[in-house]
Design a protein around this motif. Sequence first.
Motif, PDB file in Angstrom:
ATOM      1  N   LEU A  85       0.844  -1.192   0.000  1.00 44.55           N
ATOM      2  CA  LEU A  85       0.000   0.000   0.000  1.00 44.55           C
ATOM      3  C   LEU A  85       0.883   1.247   0.000  1.00 44.55           C
ATOM      4  CD1 LEU A  85      -2.692  -1.108   2.595  1.00 44.55           C
ATOM      5  CD2 LEU A  85      -3.011  -0.853   0.127  1.00 44.55           C
ATOM      6  N   SER A  86       0.663   2.102  -0.960  1.00 43.77           N
ATOM      7  CA  SER A  86       1.428   3.337  -1.063  1.00 43.77           C
ATOM      8  C   SER A  86       0.795   4.408  -0.176  1.00 43.77           C
ATOM      9  CB  SER A  86       1.458   3.801  -2.525  1.00 43.77           C
ATOM     10  OG  SER A  86       0.142   3.910  -3.039  1.00 43.77           O
ATOM     11  N   PRO A  87       1.522   5.497   0.129  1.00 42.18           N
ATOM     12  CA  PRO A  87       0.943   6.581   0.926  1.00 42.18           C
ATOM     13  C   PRO A  87      -0.323   7.146   0.276  1.00 42.18           C
ATOM     14  CG  PRO A  87       3.317   6.831   0.769  1.00 42.18           C
ATOM     15  CD  PRO A  87       2.950   5.738  -0.187  1.00 42.18           C
ATOM     16  N   ILE A  88      -1.216   7.637   1.086  1.00 44.04           N
ATOM     17  CA  ILE A  88      -2.466   8.219   0.598  1.00 44.04           C
ATOM     18  C   ILE A  88      -2.168   9.526  -0.120  1.00 44.04           C
ATOM     19  CG2 ILE A  88      -4.682   9.216   1.304  1.00 44.04           C
ATOM     20  CD1 ILE A  88      -4.633   7.188   3.658  1.00 44.04           C
ATOM     21  N   GLU A  89      -2.635   9.643  -1.363  1.00 43.22           N
ATOM     22  CA  GLU A  89      -2.405  10.838  -2.169  1.00 43.22           C
ATOM     23  C   GLU A  89      -3.545  11.839  -1.985  1.00 43.22           C
ATOM     24  OE1 GLU A  89      -1.461   9.895  -6.217  1.00 43.22           O
ATOM     25  OE2 GLU A  89      -0.341   8.096  -5.667  1.00 43.22           O
ATOM     26  N   SER A  90      -3.294  13.079  -2.380  1.00 42.34           N
ATOM     27  CA  SER A  90      -4.221  14.181  -2.078  1.00 42.34           C
ATOM     28  C   SER A  90      -5.619  13.972  -2.647  1.00 42.34           C
ATOM     29  CB  SER A  90      -3.644  15.498  -2.588  1.00 42.34           C
ATOM     30  OG  SER A  90      -3.444  15.448  -4.000  1.00 42.34           O
ATOM     31  N   GLN A  91      -5.736  13.289  -3.800  1.00 40.77           N
ATOM     32  CA  GLN A  91      -7.046  13.101  -4.427  1.00 40.77           C
ATOM     33  C   GLN A  91      -7.797  11.894  -3.887  1.00 40.77           C
ATOM     34  OE1 GLN A  91      -4.230  12.224  -5.914  1.00 40.77           O
ATOM     35  NE2 GLN A  91      -4.504  10.142  -6.661  1.00 40.77           N
ATOM     36  N   GLU A  92      -7.191  11.127  -2.977  1.00 39.02           N
ATOM     37  CA  GLU A  92      -7.758   9.821  -2.625  1.00 39.02           C
ATOM     38  C   GLU A  92      -8.733   9.806  -1.450  1.00 39.02           C
ATOM     39  OE1 GLU A  92      -4.338   6.933  -4.525  1.00 39.02           O
ATOM     40  OE2 GLU A  92      -4.191   7.430  -2.400  1.00 39.02           O
ATOM     41  N   PRO A  93      -8.609  10.624  -0.420  1.00 41.47           N
ATOM     42  CA  PRO A  93      -9.564  10.527   0.682  1.00 41.47           C
ATOM     43  C   PRO A  93     -10.990  10.861   0.245  1.00 41.47           C
ATOM     44  CG  PRO A  93      -7.615  11.742   1.353  1.00 41.47           C
ATOM     45  CD  PRO A  93      -7.537  11.590  -0.130  1.00 41.47           C
ATOM     46  N   PRO A  94     -11.991  10.156   0.795  1.00 39.74           N
ATOM     47  CA  PRO A  94     -13.382  10.530   0.505  1.00 39.74           C
ATOM     48  C   PRO A  94     -13.672  11.918   1.062  1.00 39.74           C
ATOM     49  CG  PRO A  94     -13.286   8.929   2.287  1.00 39.74           C
ATOM     50  CD  PRO A  94     -11.900   9.034   1.739  1.00 39.74           C
ATOM     51  N   GLN A  95     -14.406  12.714   0.311  1.00 40.64           N
ATOM     52  CA  GLN A  95     -14.641  14.098   0.695  1.00 40.64           C
ATOM     53  C   GLN A  95     -15.894  14.284   1.544  1.00 40.64           C
ATOM     54  OE1 GLN A  95     -14.634  16.159  -3.070  1.00 40.64           O
ATOM     55  NE2 GLN A  95     -12.431  15.846  -3.391  1.00 40.64           N
ATOM     56  N   SER A  96     -16.856  13.365   1.397  1.00 44.07           N
ATOM     57  CA  SER A  96     -18.096  13.482   2.162  1.00 44.07           C
ATOM     58  C   SER A  96     -18.717  12.107   2.340  1.00 44.07           C
ATOM     59  CB  SER A  96     -19.091  14.417   1.463  1.00 44.07           C
ATOM     60  OG  SER A  96     -19.550  13.841   0.244  1.00 44.07           O
ATOM     61  N   PHE A  97     -19.646  12.023   3.291  1.00 45.46           N
ATOM     62  CA  PHE A  97     -20.449  10.814   3.472  1.00 45.46           C
ATOM     63  C   PHE A  97     -21.882  11.256   3.637  1.00 45.46           C
ATOM     64  CE2 PHE A  97     -22.392   7.271   5.715  1.00 45.46           C
ATOM     65  CZ  PHE A  97     -21.894   6.184   5.011  1.00 45.46           C
ATOM     66  N   ASP A  98     -22.747  10.829   2.737  1.00 44.42           N
ATOM     67  CA  ASP A  98     -24.147  11.247   2.720  1.00 44.42           C
ATOM     68  C   ASP A  98     -25.007  10.193   3.398  1.00 44.42           C
ATOM     69  OD1 ASP A  98     -22.742  12.833   0.917  1.00 44.42           O
ATOM     70  OD2 ASP A  98     -24.497  13.211  -0.304  1.00 44.42           O
ATOM     71  N   ILE A  99     -25.598  10.531   4.541  1.00 47.93           N
ATOM     72  CA  ILE A  99     -26.436   9.591   5.280  1.00 47.93           C
ATOM     73  C   ILE A  99     -27.820   9.546   4.651  1.00 47.93           C
ATOM     74  CG2 ILE A  99     -27.489   9.092   7.514  1.00 47.93           C
ATOM     75  CD1 ILE A  99     -25.054  10.357   8.821  1.00 47.93           C
ATOM     76  N   ALA A 100     -28.257   8.350   4.319  1.00 55.21           N
ATOM     77  CA  ALA A 100     -29.537   8.190   3.628  1.00 55.21           C
ATOM     78  C   ALA A 100     -30.688   7.878   4.579  1.00 55.21           C
ATOM     79  CB  ALA A 100     -29.432   7.072   2.580  1.00 55.21           C
ATOM     80  N   ARG A 101     -30.399   7.116   5.648  1.00 55.99           N
ATOM     81  CA  ARG A 101     -31.453   6.670   6.556  1.00 55.99           C
ATOM     82  C   ARG A 101     -30.957   6.693   7.992  1.00 55.99           C
ATOM     83  NH1 ARG A 101     -31.758   4.148   1.905  1.00 55.99           N
ATOM     84  NH2 ARG A 101     -29.918   2.906   2.400  1.00 55.99           N
ATOM     85  N   GLY A 102     -31.836   7.100   8.914  1.00 48.89           N
ATOM     86  CA  GLY A 102     -31.547   7.032  10.335  1.00 48.89           C
ATOM     87  C   GLY A 102     -30.421   7.958  10.765  1.00 48.89           C
TER      88      GLY A 102
END
Length: 246
Positions: A85-102
């Motif tokens: 596994l290579s280091p995490i690059e700038s474009q790779e982290p998820p930017q948001s998490f959208d909660i759909a239920r509950g």
Amino acid sequence: MVWGMNLPRAFGEFWPDGDFEGTDASGADGWTMRLKAYYQDNMPTDQKVLFDDGQGNGPLRYPYFVSQKFTNEPGALTGREPRHLSPIESQEPPQSFDIARGSKSLGSLIKLNNRILAVDEPLRTIIERLDPQVHQFFPIMIKLRKGNTPPSKYYTLVIGKYIDSFLPENSTSDAYRSNGENQFIHEETKKAMSGLAFSKALFGGAHLWRERRLSAEWLTCFSDELEAEIANAGLRIPKHFRMKEV
């Protein structure tokens, strides 16, 4: 004393039901689609070759490889054709998490999709003070239903310390089972986890870590100091139990 936290098994305040960066018309999550687009349009050719299996699966293999960076030991071997596994690059982290239920309210430590962890600002501050420059945090916007956001900022958490301090010979026999050569799966009940033993000499001054030989990302370990700080601050985290230190 050492504490063990299990990942939640049901949706709720510690595991919100949703998707990274929303979904497109086909139902695919936005994070995967963004990484696929990066692979196709922006990734240098010499890097594309690393994911090309000759069958056109590179755009799918790259997002999977990225997700593994958030749940495995940095630099670990992963995949059917093992790669470090290579280091995490700038474009790779998820930017948001959208909660759909509950999930009208969220804990300070939550599990997102793909067993990726996230923590709120108060917990991040505690972890960084006790374990400075050990773990990685990446800002992520949590979007509640109706477009609202939680009162605190959240960050994806990449645990940076992995240790071999589990002592099967000092643990009760019904607390774990074998999962291959020198690999084990722990039982998740309070009684069983109280019988898991760890070497104080080996985990030493660590405050947050995972065990290389025990249950992979399903078990997260805390020092007594970290657990006490979490409790004193009134922060809510998934179920966790005392384990043995030898």
